[in-house]
Design a protein around this motif. Structure first.
Motif, PDB file in Angstrom:
ATOM      1  N   SER A  70      19.199  62.087  66.404  1.00 12.97           N
ATOM      2  CA  SER A  70      18.673  62.356  64.960  1.00 12.97           C
ATOM      3  C   SER A  70      19.800  62.388  63.984  1.00 12.97           C
ATOM      4  O   SER A  70      21.033  62.659  64.367  1.00 12.97           O
ATOM      5  CB  SER A  70      18.203  64.154  65.069  1.00 12.97           C
ATOM      6  OG  SER A  70      17.146  64.348  66.059  1.00 12.97           O
ATOM      7  N   ILE A  71      19.335  62.230  62.858  1.00 16.03           N
ATOM      8  CA  ILE A  71      20.186  62.213  61.536  1.00 16.03           C
ATOM      9  C   ILE A  71      19.332  62.833  60.334  1.00 16.03           C
ATOM     10  O   ILE A  71      18.495  63.304  60.633  1.00 16.03           O
ATOM     11  CB  ILE A  71      20.523  60.835  60.920  1.00 16.03           C
ATOM     12  CG1 ILE A  71      18.975  60.201  60.714  1.00 16.03           C
ATOM     13  CG2 ILE A  71      21.220  60.178  62.121  1.00 16.03           C
ATOM     14  CD1 ILE A  71      18.931  59.742  59.212  1.00 16.03           C
ATOM     15  N   THR A  72      20.366  63.407  59.438  1.00 19.30           N
ATOM     16  CA  THR A  72      19.679  64.144  58.377  1.00 19.30           C
ATOM     17  C   THR A  72      19.919  63.190  57.030  1.00 19.30           C
ATOM     18  O   THR A  72      19.230  63.587  56.126  1.00 19.30           O
ATOM     19  CB  THR A  72      20.215  65.604  58.116  1.00 19.30           C
ATOM     20  OG1 THR A  72      21.656  65.322  58.155  1.00 19.30           O
ATOM     21  CG2 THR A  72      19.976  66.536  59.241  1.00 19.30           C
ATOM     22  N   ASN A  73      20.870  62.292  56.863  1.00 17.69           N
ATOM     23  CA  ASN A  73      20.724  61.370  55.842  1.00 17.69           C
ATOM     24  C   ASN A  73      21.439  60.082  56.374  1.00 17.69           C
ATOM     25  O   ASN A  73      21.996  60.033  57.617  1.00 17.69           O
ATOM     26  CB  ASN A  73      21.856  62.074  54.845  1.00 17.69           C
ATOM     27  CG  ASN A  73      23.302  62.549  55.149  1.00 17.69           C
ATOM     28  OD1 ASN A  73      24.143  61.293  55.758  1.00 17.69           O
ATOM     29  ND2 ASN A  73      23.551  63.694  55.463  1.00 17.69           N
ATOM     30  N   THR A  74      21.340  59.093  55.642  1.00 15.14           N
ATOM     31  CA  THR A  74      21.618  57.738  55.758  1.00 15.14           C
ATOM     32  C   THR A  74      23.185  57.571  56.405  1.00 15.14           C
ATOM     33  O   THR A  74      23.481  56.653  57.170  1.00 15.14           O
ATOM     34  CB  THR A  74      21.502  56.761  54.524  1.00 15.14           C
ATOM     35  OG1 THR A  74      19.881  57.031  54.217  1.00 15.14           O
ATOM     36  CG2 THR A  74      21.664  55.410  54.844  1.00 15.14           C
ATOM     37  N   SER A  75      23.988  58.323  55.838  1.00  8.81           N
ATOM     38  CA  SER A  75      25.370  58.294  56.254  1.00  8.81           C
ATOM     39  C   SER A  75      25.653  58.607  57.500  1.00  8.81           C
ATOM     40  O   SER A  75      26.824  58.082  58.161  1.00  8.81           O
ATOM     41  CB  SER A  75      26.480  59.116  55.539  1.00  8.81           C
ATOM     42  OG  SER A  75      26.017  60.394  55.635  1.00  8.81           O
ATOM     43  N   GLU A  76      24.671  59.154  58.170  1.00  9.73           N
ATOM     44  CA  GLU A  76      24.927  59.529  59.780  1.00  9.73           C
ATOM     45  C   GLU A  76      24.220  58.403  60.841  1.00  9.73           C
ATOM     46  O   GLU A  76      24.318  58.625  62.045  1.00  9.73           O
ATOM     47  CB  GLU A  76      24.155  60.822  59.718  1.00  9.73           C
ATOM     48  CG  GLU A  76      24.789  61.970  59.069  1.00  9.73           C
ATOM     49  CD  GLU A  76      24.158  63.450  59.371  1.00  9.73           C
ATOM     50  OE1 GLU A  76      22.903  63.436  60.053  1.00  9.73           O
ATOM     51  OE2 GLU A  76      24.317  64.245  58.771  1.00  9.73           O
ATOM     52  N   VAL A  77      23.842  57.296  60.473  1.00 15.57           N
ATOM     53  CA  VAL A  77      23.004  56.351  61.022  1.00 15.57           C
ATOM     54  C   VAL A  77      24.070  55.648  61.922  1.00 15.57           C
ATOM     55  O   VAL A  77      23.891  55.539  63.036  1.00 15.57           O
ATOM     56  CB  VAL A  77      22.359  55.471  60.094  1.00 15.57           C
ATOM     57  CG1 VAL A  77      21.888  54.240  61.101  1.00 15.57           C
ATOM     58  CG2 VAL A  77      21.176  56.209  59.447  1.00 15.57           C
ATOM     59  N   LYS A  78      25.105  55.453  61.402  1.00 17.28           N
ATOM     60  CA  LYS A  78      26.120  54.641  62.148  1.00 17.28           C
ATOM     61  C   LYS A  78      26.705  55.395  63.446  1.00 17.28           C
ATOM     62  O   LYS A  78      26.740  54.992  64.655  1.00 17.28           O
ATOM     63  CB  LYS A  78      27.381  54.408  61.245  1.00 17.28           C
ATOM     64  CG  LYS A  78      28.263  53.652  61.893  1.00 17.28           C
ATOM     65  CD  LYS A  78      29.746  53.033  61.182  1.00 17.28           C
ATOM     66  CE  LYS A  78      30.639  52.144  61.539  1.00 17.28           C
ATOM     67  NZ  LYS A  78      31.431  52.909  62.787  1.00 17.28           N
TER      68      LYS A  78
END
Length: 344
Positions: free
Chosen positions: A212-220
């Motif tokens: 799970s992520i909460t914003n795009t910066s966490e995708v990596k």
């Protein structure tokens, strides 16, 4: 002599009067509009887009093209108010509230979060949505055939696309037993699609593992956390995740993990495969609905929600080797329109 002079003066006066009337008509008579009336028809349209990424941008481009083809042209007879929330929920709500008070002829919302914010606030002006996965689950409309109210639009998801993609994976990638899904579980459309994918994979004995992520910066970081735990990557039409697709592509290639997406644009960017359609065409369809509302007097309440009906397998064969994939003839034979849907 006097009679001739009087006739000459009379003719001169008549000519001057005629010339004066001609000049006045050219200066003051309104130009005819596209409908043949004396006044040129003009429109005010507002667009609310949740974030910039290839699929949503292509949707907007398709909308604008259909409007233009329908005779509604920006800076000619259309005033456009374009708003982008940049994937920020606070911005998104502010845009929705702003559009509540603006006097527009039509509001177009692109992506589920934008549509939810607009529909919550705009109650009188006609509203069209695009790039929405499940309009009923998102509480935009209660019925796909007869939306009622001031809202209608087009869903960008046919559940059959997810089912077909999972079947393709199970058929041609027998070593894939676990698929990693990077997901923003706060986005309703992503949750709906993940459930469809999970059910389809279960039928083929494949497990879906979520990060799970909460914003795009966490995708990596989410993609990297799945390395060593999964045999392939998959993403839904999840706006924050799609915006960070480059990070997944890089991680997948580095670790030779096949990457499957739910949209054509991510495949064109570098994922290996999807079952889908062109978002430009999806947007064009919504733009045609806009023309029907603005110029033909159609009511959103009477316009059914449309879904993509021309699905095809889309392969990016030029990136296959970077994922450790050998493209077979059997894979290519599943593509109905190889000229357009095999990227090589």
């Amino acid at each position: 002599m006097k009679k001739k002079m009087w006739l000459s003066l009379t003719l001169s006066a008549l000519l001057l009067t005629a010339a004066g009337c001609g000049n006045k008509e050219g200066a003051d008579t309104p130009s005819k509009g596209s409908e043949g009336g004396t006044d040129k028809q003009s429109f005010k349209i507002a667009i609310s887009q949740y974030v910039e990424h290839p699929s949503l941008d292509a949707t907007r481009e398709g909308i604008m093209a259909a409007l233009k083809d329908g005779g509604i042209i920006e800076k000619d007879n259309m005033e456009l108010d374009y708003n982008n929330a940049q994937a920020d929920s606070t911005n998104n709500l502010t845009i929705g509230q702003k559009l509540k008070d603006n006097k527009n002829d039509l509001v177009i919302a692109i992506a589920t979060p934008s549509a939810q914010a607009v529909v919550k606030n705009v109650k009188e002006t006609p509203v069209l949505f695009a790039a929405v996965t499940d309009p009923v689950d998102a509480k935009l409309v209660s019925d796909l055939e007869k939306p009622g109210g001031n809202v209608t639009g087009a869903s960008d998801t046919n559940p059959e696309a997810t089912t077909q993609l999972m079947k393709f994976v199970s058929t041609h990638f027998p070593n894939v037993k676990k698929i990693g899904l990077i997901i923003d579980e706060g986005e309703a459309n992503a949750v709906v699609m993940s459930k469809t994918a999970e059910a389809a994979l279960k039928e083929h004995g494949i497990e879906l593992i979520k990060a799970s992520i909460t914003n795009t910066s966490e995708v990596k970081q989410a993609a990297e956390s799945l390395v060593g735990k999964v045999d392939a990557f998959y993403i839904t039409l999840d706006n924050k995740v799609v915006s960070g697709a480059d990070a997944i592509i890089n991680t997948a290639k580095m670790n030779k993990i096949p990457f499957f997406s739910s949209d054509r644009d991510t495949v064109e960017k570098g994922a290996f495969a999807t079952v889908g359609f062109k978002y430009y065409d999806h947007g064009y369809q919504v733009g045609q609905m806009a023309v029907d509302i603005l110029k033909n007097g159609k009511k959103p309440a009477d316009m059914k929600i449309t879904i993509p009906d021309k699905l095809d397998l889309i392969l990016n064969t030029k990136v296959a080797a970077e994922y450790g994939i050998e493209v077979t003839d059997a894979m290519k034979q599943e593509v109905k329109d190889p000229d357009n849907n095999i990227i090589q």
